[in-house]
Design an enzyme around this catalytic site. Structure first.
Site, PDB file in Angstrom:
ATOM      1  N   PRO A   9       0.546  14.631  -6.299  1.00 59.20           N
ATOM      2  CG  PRO A   9      -0.560  14.965  -4.291  1.00 59.20           C
ATOM      3  CD  PRO A   9      -0.425  13.994  -5.417  1.00 59.20           C
ATOM      4  CG  ASN A  10       2.808  19.372  -3.876  1.00 62.40           C
ATOM      5  OD1 ASN A  10       2.501  20.467  -4.324  1.00 62.40           O
ATOM      6  ND2 ASN A  10       2.174  18.830  -2.854  1.00 62.40           N
ATOM      7  NE  ARG A  17       7.337  18.310  -2.779  1.00 61.01           N
ATOM      8  CZ  ARG A  17       6.792  17.135  -2.694  1.00 61.01           C
ATOM      9  NH1 ARG A  17       6.863  16.306  -3.704  1.00 61.01           N
ATOM     10  NH2 ARG A  17       6.135  16.788  -1.619  1.00 61.01           N
ATOM     11  CE1 TYR A  22      10.127  14.182  -1.872  1.00 61.09           C
ATOM     12  CE2 TYR A  22       9.921  16.466  -1.178  1.00 61.09           C
ATOM     13  CZ  TYR A  22       9.550  15.146  -1.069  1.00 61.09           C
ATOM     14  OH  TYR A  22       8.597  14.778  -0.143  1.00 61.09           O
ATOM     15  CG  ASN A  73       6.070   9.328  -5.993  1.00 61.95           C
ATOM     16  OD1 ASN A  73       5.384   9.306  -4.968  1.00 61.95           O
ATOM     17  ND2 ASN A  73       7.201  10.014  -6.077  1.00 61.95           N
ATOM     18  CB  ALA A  76       0.685  14.034  -0.042  1.00 58.00           C
ATOM     19  CD  GLU A  97       4.570   2.463  -2.151  1.00 61.64           C
ATOM     20  OE1 GLU A  97       4.601   1.241  -1.841  1.00 61.64           O
ATOM     21  OE2 GLU A  97       4.335   3.367  -1.338  1.00 61.64           O
ATOM     22  CG  HIS A  99       7.571   6.722  -1.975  1.00 63.84           C
ATOM     23  ND1 HIS A  99       6.505   7.577  -2.107  1.00 63.84           N
ATOM     24  CD2 HIS A  99       7.061   5.500  -1.706  1.00 63.84           C
ATOM     25  CE1 HIS A  99       5.384   6.886  -1.914  1.00 63.84           C
ATOM     26  NE2 HIS A  99       5.697   5.626  -1.676  1.00 63.84           N
ATOM     27  NE  ARG A 106      10.674  13.125   4.049  1.00 64.31           N
ATOM     28  CZ  ARG A 106       9.969  13.717   3.083  1.00 64.31           C
ATOM     29  NH1 ARG A 106       9.750  13.081   1.946  1.00 64.31           N
ATOM     30  NH2 ARG A 106       9.492  14.929   3.264  1.00 64.31           N
TER      31      ARG A 106
HETATM   32  C1  DQA Z   1       7.162  11.204  -1.902  1.00 63.63           C
HETATM   33  C2  DQA Z   1       7.117  11.057  -0.381  1.00 63.63           C
HETATM   34  C3  DQA Z   1       5.781  11.522   0.169  1.00 63.63           C
HETATM   35  O1  DQA Z   1       5.748  11.364   1.570  1.00 63.63           O
HETATM   36  C4  DQA Z   1       5.564  12.992  -0.154  1.00 63.63           C
HETATM   37  O2  DQA Z   1       4.300  13.408   0.284  1.00 63.63           O
HETATM   38  C5  DQA Z   1       5.784  13.300  -1.582  1.00 63.63           C
HETATM   39  C6  DQA Z   1       6.841  12.627  -2.330  1.00 63.63           C
HETATM   40  C7  DQA Z   1       8.536  10.854  -2.490  1.00 63.63           C
HETATM   41  O3  DQA Z   1       8.604  10.696  -3.706  1.00 63.63           O
HETATM   42  O4  DQA Z   1       9.525  10.756  -1.762  1.00 63.63           O
HETATM   43  O5  DQA Z   1       5.133  14.196  -2.133  1.00 63.63           O
HETATM   44  O6  DQA Z   1       6.216  10.319  -2.467  1.00 63.63           O
END
Ligand code: DQA
Length: 143
Positions: A9-10, A17, A22, A73, A76, A97, A99, A106
């Site tokens: 998501p997102n 964002r 990011y 990735n 959330a 994985e 991020h 964080r």
């Molecule tokens: C994320 C880190 C997560 O905590 C966050 O909810 C994201 C992006 C990252 O790519 O840094 O949506 O996965």
């Protein structure tokens, strides 16, 4: 070799964002970067993004028998989803994985990762280059 890149998501909101966290690249930029890298390395790649946990589970299940590696990735859902972890375990496809941000620096709620239990490697805080590093890690593992 076929690699599936899954974003949760997102991630489609990249560029808009929280750019301080990011960066300024858009999701389209990210997909182009991944596709260019795949081409250079003679790989087949599919990029998938969804805001829906079940759709991500479906995509992982559908990868069974057709993809050699997964870059994920879960965004959330990293911090909440046993279902995504179980789907990865079910298909047993090697996964990395990723991020974009340095999650370890964080909030406390971001310190838990369910998929980390399955992934053979985790890359955090390298921005979108982390996806390319993840592809390298899969190549090293699979070749
Ligand atoms: C994320 C880190 C997560 O905590 C966050 O909810 C994201 C992006 C990252 O790519 O840094 O949506 O996965």
């Amino acid at each position: 070799m076929k690699i599936l890149v899954i974003n949760g998501p997102n991630i489609n909101m990249l560029g808009i964002r929280e750019p301080g966290i990011y960066g300024n690249e858009t999701y389209k930029d990210l997909v182009e970067k991944i596709e260019d890298y795949a081409k250079k390395n003679w790989l087949e790649v599919k990029c998938f993004q969804s805001n829906h946990e079940g759709a991500i589970v479906d995509e992982i299940q559908n990868a069974y028998g057709s993809f050699d590696g997964i870059v994920i990735n879960p965004a959330a859902y990293t911090h909440t989803s046993v279902a995504i972890l179980d789907a990865l375990k079910a298909v047993s496809i090697p996964a990395v994985e990723v991020h974009i941000s340095e999650v370890s620096q964080r909030e406390a709620f971001r310190q838990i990762s369910y998929v980390r239990e399955y992934a053979f490697k985790t890359i955090t805080g390298h921005g979108t280059d982390g996806y390319l590093e993840a592809i390298d890690a899969l190549l090293e593992r699979l070749r």
